[in-house]
Write an enzyme that holds these catalytic residues in place. Sequence first.
Site, mmCIF file in Angstrom:
data_model
loop_
_atom_site.group_PDB
_atom_site.id
_atom_site.type_symbol
_atom_site.label_atom_id
_atom_site.label_comp_id
_atom_site.label_asym_id
_atom_site.label_seq_id
_atom_site.Cartn_x
_atom_site.Cartn_y
_atom_site.Cartn_z
ATOM 1 N N HIS A 180 0.834 -1.199 0.000
ATOM 2 C CA HIS A 180 0.000 0.000 0.000
ATOM 3 C C HIS A 180 0.878 1.262 0.000
ATOM 4 O O HIS A 180 0.737 2.134 -0.860
ATOM 5 C CB HIS A 180 -0.907 -0.023 1.238
ATOM 6 C CG HIS A 180 -1.833 1.153 1.336
ATOM 7 N ND1 HIS A 180 -3.140 1.102 0.912
ATOM 8 C CD2 HIS A 180 -1.642 2.412 1.782
ATOM 9 C CE1 HIS A 180 -3.713 2.287 1.113
ATOM 10 N NE2 HIS A 180 -2.829 3.102 1.643
ATOM 11 N N GLU A 181 1.790 1.316 0.953
ATOM 12 C CA GLU A 181 2.630 2.517 1.063
ATOM 13 C C GLU A 181 3.581 2.634 -0.136
ATOM 14 O O GLU A 181 3.919 3.740 -0.550
ATOM 15 C CB GLU A 181 3.407 2.518 2.381
ATOM 16 C CG GLU A 181 2.526 2.527 3.646
ATOM 17 C CD GLU A 181 1.480 3.635 3.686
ATOM 18 O OE1 GLU A 181 1.683 4.691 3.050
ATOM 19 O OE2 GLU A 181 0.424 3.434 4.338
ATOM 20 N N HIS A 183 1.802 4.518 -2.770
ATOM 21 C CA HIS A 183 1.899 5.970 -2.532
ATOM 22 C C HIS A 183 3.298 6.464 -2.913
ATOM 23 O O HIS A 183 3.453 7.503 -3.548
ATOM 24 C CB HIS A 183 1.670 6.282 -1.046
ATOM 25 C CG HIS A 183 0.231 6.210 -0.605
ATOM 26 N ND1 HIS A 183 -0.765 6.957 -1.188
ATOM 27 C CD2 HIS A 183 -0.367 5.500 0.392
ATOM 28 C CE1 HIS A 183 -1.917 6.702 -0.573
ATOM 29 N NE2 HIS A 183 -1.711 5.814 0.387
ATOM 30 N N GLU A 214 -4.708 7.753 -3.111
ATOM 31 C CA GLU A 214 -5.181 6.470 -2.579
ATOM 32 C C GLU A 214 -5.438 5.465 -3.713
ATOM 33 O O GLU A 214 -5.334 4.256 -3.509
ATOM 34 C CB GLU A 214 -6.447 6.713 -1.740
ATOM 35 C CG GLU A 214 -6.835 5.605 -0.797
ATOM 36 C CD GLU A 214 -5.834 5.303 0.332
ATOM 37 O OE1 GLU A 214 -4.868 6.079 0.527
ATOM 38 O OE2 GLU A 214 -6.017 4.273 0.996
HETATM 39 ZN ZN ZN Z 1 -3.192 5.213 1.793
#
Ligand code: ZN
Length: 502
Positions: free
Chosen positions: A266-267, A270, A296
């Site tokens: 997830h990170e 980003h 996101e």
């Molecule tokens: Zn996030």
Amino acid sequence: MKQKLIDELKGRLRDIAHLNAVNSLVSWDQEVNMPEKGADMRSSSLAALSSIIHEKFLDLDAGGLLTGLKRELDSKKLKGKDATIVRETWRTFDRERKLPEAFVHEYAEVISKSQNAWTTARAKNDFKSFLPHLRKVVELKRKEAQLVGYEKSPYDALIDQHEPGMTAESLAIILADLKDILVPLLKRIKTSQIVLDRTLVRGAFPTEKQFALNRFVAETIGFDFQAGRLDVSTHPFSSGFHPRDVRITTRYKENDVLDSLMSTMHETGHGLYEQGLPFEHVGTPLSDSVSMGIHESQSRLWENMIGRSRGFWTYMYQHLKKAFPVPFKSLPLAKFYGALNAVQPSLIRVEADEVTYNLHIIIRFEIEKEIIEGTIDLKDLPEIWSAKYKEYLGITVPSDTFGVLQDVHWSIGYFGYFPSYSLGNLYAAQFFAKMHKDIPNLNTQIENGQFDVILTWLRMNIHERGKTYFAQDLIKKVTGEYPTSRYFGEYLNKKYSEIYRL
Ligand code: ZN
């Protein structure tokens, strides 16, 4: 003459970018390295730095520079990149200048007290003690909306800060469509005979080995460790000082390797966005992310659409098995894939699966819209919360700690922020569907561990454009359609019909 003014603005923006980079570094350090006793002094340092940055920002208009350029923009004398720089700088400037110093100061104090009150209230399951603080925060958020201005709903002014151009009205339509997809899908899943066992993937996983695996996965999907780091923090986050120095964090649970791995993916999503912003425009909106929702979409695409797909694990499972022979060597891929995607309605948003996650967000959206529009009494929040959890997720909320008090957001004034999480999922699915059309053998590439084709697509269509377009317009430009729940619905229905044999 005009070019001289643009260059002057870019120079001032670059000065602010340097201060912002330091600010982010110091905030990152607070979460990752700082010793406990440093906390009070650190808050003061950060507050001092923030007020310098705020002043510098208002100084952008010294000598009438920014208002002059805004006039040029309004009379259509600016084109292309210059127009984007002035338009977006003006948006942020205009919002900041509308909030008087006294308001900003009061707000900071109220938030600080409210967050402390929330921490205690949550620990003691005592909503009543938090209520007066929440009332104060809401009062100030409503005042902020008045100061900033809006057309239809005061909630619009708050959403706009996180998702420029989005309104309560459009969101209500998009999320109602989404609810109509999710509630029936969840009902069907609940009646399925298939039972997936999440505990199959539990075990004993030493942190150092998890770290090595996380690093490998992040690198494999394209994270540049020459321009970034992976560290540990209580709550995982990502922070881009500039495209050549991007920090991401994860956390470790010794019995659950997937918790850390999925949060790393997830990170990393980003982080890849931050690394992909054009370095040559650093400091200007051309090197800034579009919105919270688009940010996101990047994390969710890598974490869920890729990281929870069968194709990804067709390639990656050998590496997981090598790192942790127990329990994975004797666990067939199909069972692993099922455990990774098990659907289970739960009380806590951050632990939710792909199907139920957005129901948590829809509940918060429906409630906070009413809070800001002033159509509910805050003292009724626990009841309203429980009723919605019963209706949408079919579960009973045992206490406010696991209910209305679970998220920090409202205590720190983050109203209009929650919807970005759902928008991120919808945008990701819409991008992913288009990516499949553009790259016909995408699945094969994923199964072979070839991820550069995905990153190249994201770079070209999203990252390199900075803030050139609002989210809605970017999505229209890239996919041919405005944001819709349709693609996410199709994605979920296809994937979970197969998993649960619906
Ligand atoms: Zn996030």
